[in-house]
Design a protein around this motif. Structure first.
Motif, PDB file in Angstrom:
ATOM      1  N   ARG A   8       0.864  -1.184   0.000  1.00 59.53           N
ATOM      2  CA  ARG A   8       0.000   0.000   0.000  1.00 59.53           C
ATOM      3  C   ARG A   8       0.898   1.230   0.000  1.00 59.53           C
ATOM      4  O   ARG A   8       1.847   1.320   0.776  1.00 59.53           O
ATOM      5  CB  ARG A   8      -0.899   0.000   1.230  1.00 59.53           C
ATOM      6  N   GLY A  13      -2.280   6.055  -1.463  1.00 60.44           N
ATOM      7  CA  GLY A  13      -3.251   5.040  -1.061  1.00 60.44           C
ATOM      8  C   GLY A  13      -3.414   3.886  -2.019  1.00 60.44           C
ATOM      9  O   GLY A  13      -4.184   2.957  -1.740  1.00 60.44           O
ATOM     10  N   ALA A  15      -3.054   0.392  -3.895  1.00 57.88           N
ATOM     11  CA  ALA A  15      -2.617  -0.944  -3.520  1.00 57.88           C
ATOM     12  C   ALA A  15      -1.959  -1.585  -4.725  1.00 57.88           C
ATOM     13  O   ALA A  15      -2.381  -1.359  -5.859  1.00 57.88           O
ATOM     14  CB  ALA A  15      -3.797  -1.784  -3.067  1.00 57.88           C
ATOM     15  N   CYS A  23       5.690   3.176  -6.188  1.00 62.45           N
ATOM     16  CA  CYS A  23       4.241   3.094  -6.396  1.00 62.45           C
ATOM     17  C   CYS A  23       3.938   3.182  -7.890  1.00 62.45           C
ATOM     18  O   CYS A  23       4.448   4.056  -8.595  1.00 62.45           O
ATOM     19  CB  CYS A  23       3.551   4.239  -5.654  1.00 62.45           C
ATOM     20  N   GLU A  34       0.700  -4.884   3.667  1.00 56.21           N
ATOM     21  CA  GLU A  34      -0.527  -5.139   4.420  1.00 56.21           C
ATOM     22  C   GLU A  34      -1.116  -6.452   3.927  1.00 56.21           C
ATOM     23  O   GLU A  34      -0.868  -6.877   2.792  1.00 56.21           O
ATOM     24  CB  GLU A  34      -1.535  -3.997   4.272  1.00 56.21           C
ATOM     25  N   ALA A  70      -8.937  -4.885  -2.110  1.00 61.79           N
ATOM     26  CA  ALA A  70      -7.968  -3.780  -2.113  1.00 61.79           C
ATOM     27  C   ALA A  70      -7.662  -3.278  -3.516  1.00 61.79           C
ATOM     28  O   ALA A  70      -7.072  -2.223  -3.676  1.00 61.79           O
ATOM     29  CB  ALA A  70      -6.670  -4.218  -1.428  1.00 61.79           C
TER      30      ALA A  70
END
Ligand SMILES: [Zn+2]
Length: 108
Positions: A8, A13, A15, A23, A34, A70
């Protein structure tokens, strides 16, 4: 139970799976692990043959695609009676050959 982990981004934010160093949405390097949590089976296929000796005594077996709540999609092993649309949780299971496999188990 060992949970399957996704990443995450703490900046935006998003996933992500599979693992990356940045990212995929904003390129930040602020990624934390997570538990993947639950999802829904999108597609199911029955595997009748495999080059993997570790699977020889488990054939035929079901594999499929799960859309995690997610966001990411995951290809994993399914329970023998799994069907498209079923809700599932994702666990990591030792394959007996030193590897770890993602397994979708009925939710509940
Ligand atoms: Zn991000």
């Amino acid at each position: 139970m060992t949970y399957f982990m996704i990443q995450r981004c703490t900046a935006c934010g998003a996933a992500g799976y599979p693992r990356r160093t940045l990212c995929r949405r904003c390129l930040a390097d602020a990624l934390v692990d997570e538990a993947a949590g639950a999802g829904r089976i999108l597609a199911v296929a029955r595997l009748h043959r495999s080059f993997e000796q570790a699977f020889a005594d488990r054939l035929p077996m079901l594999i499929g695609t799960v859309l995690l709540d997610a966001g990411p999609h995951l290809h994993c092993f399914l329970a023998p009676d799994a069907r498209a649309g079923d809700r599932v949780g994702i666990a990591c299971v030792a394959d007996g050959d030193g590897g770890i496999l993602a397994h979708a188990e009925p939710e509940g």
